[in-house]
Design a protein around this motif. Sequence first.
Motif, PDB file in Angstrom:
ATOM      1  N   ILE A  75     -12.046  -0.229   8.413  1.00  0.00           N
ATOM      2  CA  ILE A  75     -11.082   0.418   9.322  1.00  0.00           C
ATOM      3  C   ILE A  75      -9.799   0.731   8.564  1.00  0.00           C
ATOM      4  O   ILE A  75      -9.252  -0.112   7.850  1.00  0.00           O
ATOM      5  N   ASP A  76      -9.333   1.951   8.685  1.00  0.00           N
ATOM      6  CA  ASP A  76      -8.074   2.383   8.079  1.00  0.00           C
ATOM      7  C   ASP A  76      -6.972   2.117   9.093  1.00  0.00           C
ATOM      8  O   ASP A  76      -6.750   2.910  10.016  1.00  0.00           O
ATOM      9  N   TRP A  77      -6.276   0.990   8.953  1.00  0.00           N
ATOM     10  CA  TRP A  77      -5.317   0.574   9.973  1.00  0.00           C
ATOM     11  C   TRP A  77      -4.098   1.494  10.033  1.00  0.00           C
ATOM     12  O   TRP A  77      -3.552   1.735  11.112  1.00  0.00           O
ATOM     13  N   SER A  78      -3.672   2.023   8.903  1.00  0.00           N
ATOM     14  CA  SER A  78      -2.522   2.937   8.909  1.00  0.00           C
ATOM     15  C   SER A  78      -2.838   4.208   9.695  1.00  0.00           C
ATOM     16  O   SER A  78      -2.053   4.649  10.549  1.00  0.00           O
ATOM     17  N   LEU A  79      -4.003   4.803   9.415  1.00  0.00           N
ATOM     18  CA  LEU A  79      -4.392   6.014  10.137  1.00  0.00           C
ATOM     19  C   LEU A  79      -4.664   5.700  11.608  1.00  0.00           C
ATOM     20  O   LEU A  79      -4.336   6.502  12.495  1.00  0.00           O
ATOM     21  N   THR A  80      -5.232   4.534  11.894  1.00  0.00           N
ATOM     22  CA  THR A  80      -5.494   4.144  13.279  1.00  0.00           C
ATOM     23  C   THR A  80      -4.188   4.041  14.059  1.00  0.00           C
ATOM     24  O   THR A  80      -4.097   4.509  15.202  1.00  0.00           O
ATOM     25  N   ALA A  81      -3.165   3.457  13.432  1.00  0.00           N
ATOM     26  CA  ALA A  81      -1.877   3.316  14.123  1.00  0.00           C
ATOM     27  C   ALA A  81      -1.223   4.670  14.361  1.00  0.00           C
ATOM     28  O   ALA A  81      -0.594   4.891  15.409  1.00  0.00           O
TER      29      ALA A  81
END
Length: 334
Positions: A75-81
């Motif tokens: 999971i790409d947390w930066s892009l998810t946020a």
Amino acid sequence: MSLVPSPTIPPEQARVSEPVADQVARAAVLRRLELEVVRRLDGRVSGEHHTTAIGPGSERAGAREYTPGDDARRIDWSLTARSHAAHVRTTEADRELETWVVADRSASLDFGTAAREKRDVVLGVCAAFGVLTVREGNRYGVLVSGGPELVRRPPAAGRRAMLAALATVHDVAREGGAPGPGADLADALRMLPRLSPRRGQVVVVSDFLDAPTAPGAARPRWPEALRALATRQQVIAVHVSDPREAELPDVGMLSVVDPETGRLLHVQTRSKALRERYAAAAAERLARVERDVQRSGAEYLHVSTGRDWLADVVAFAAGRRARHRADALGRVLS
């Protein structure tokens, strides 16, 4: 069963078996070289190329929305946020890398005033990059320029294939004149895209002393050919030199000959002004080669017969691996 007489073969075309002594001597040279390269590389460089392993790769290619069953660790947390929707990183699958080495064995390489000749360093550099390539299961081939014609050994995987490629470089005879038509360094660089249409790695090992061949030309042809090659391939240019090429000794009258043209020149080396002009011209030529390589988009490595060339190759490979890891990490964090 009928017997058909074999055609008469001209003496110059007849195949003569290589003497056993020559085979043993060549095998001994290549084996010692391989052992030295492996000994120096182990513990410093464990491989820097894409491999043939099956599974996800390590190079980031993009991202897509999360779907049930995806690995949560991707999971790409930066892009998810930023997007308010779960996204996972996508990567490029690891693949087999094809490495070609363009080895220059022209007459100017048959020279050395230190512990070895430049042609010996060319063979050693080919071996170092060969070991780095095949230990990761990648394919390795050579294209030899500087003789009557270009000589090639198609890429193949495995240690035996690497040793066969090194034997091809080792067996190229010394040349007493200029390369044959279509067989100089620039010609080899121009041929390579036809031999290897897919993107890979090319290592060019030469002293880059090719003279202009076109009428009225003021510059060699290899910089343009190298620039064209670097737009399609990942290119490393290894510049081989000898300490005596950088300065003239003070030994009185000295007769020097160009091995490729046969031109003889008598030089009075007692002249301090002449020695200084020679040193300045040699330094400018060295800087020009490095400048032309860097402008082409290729990576540059300088090795010399008067230094530990293998240490230079190992340091370059280790530094290159570290840079690639840092670039990959930066792409993941960006």
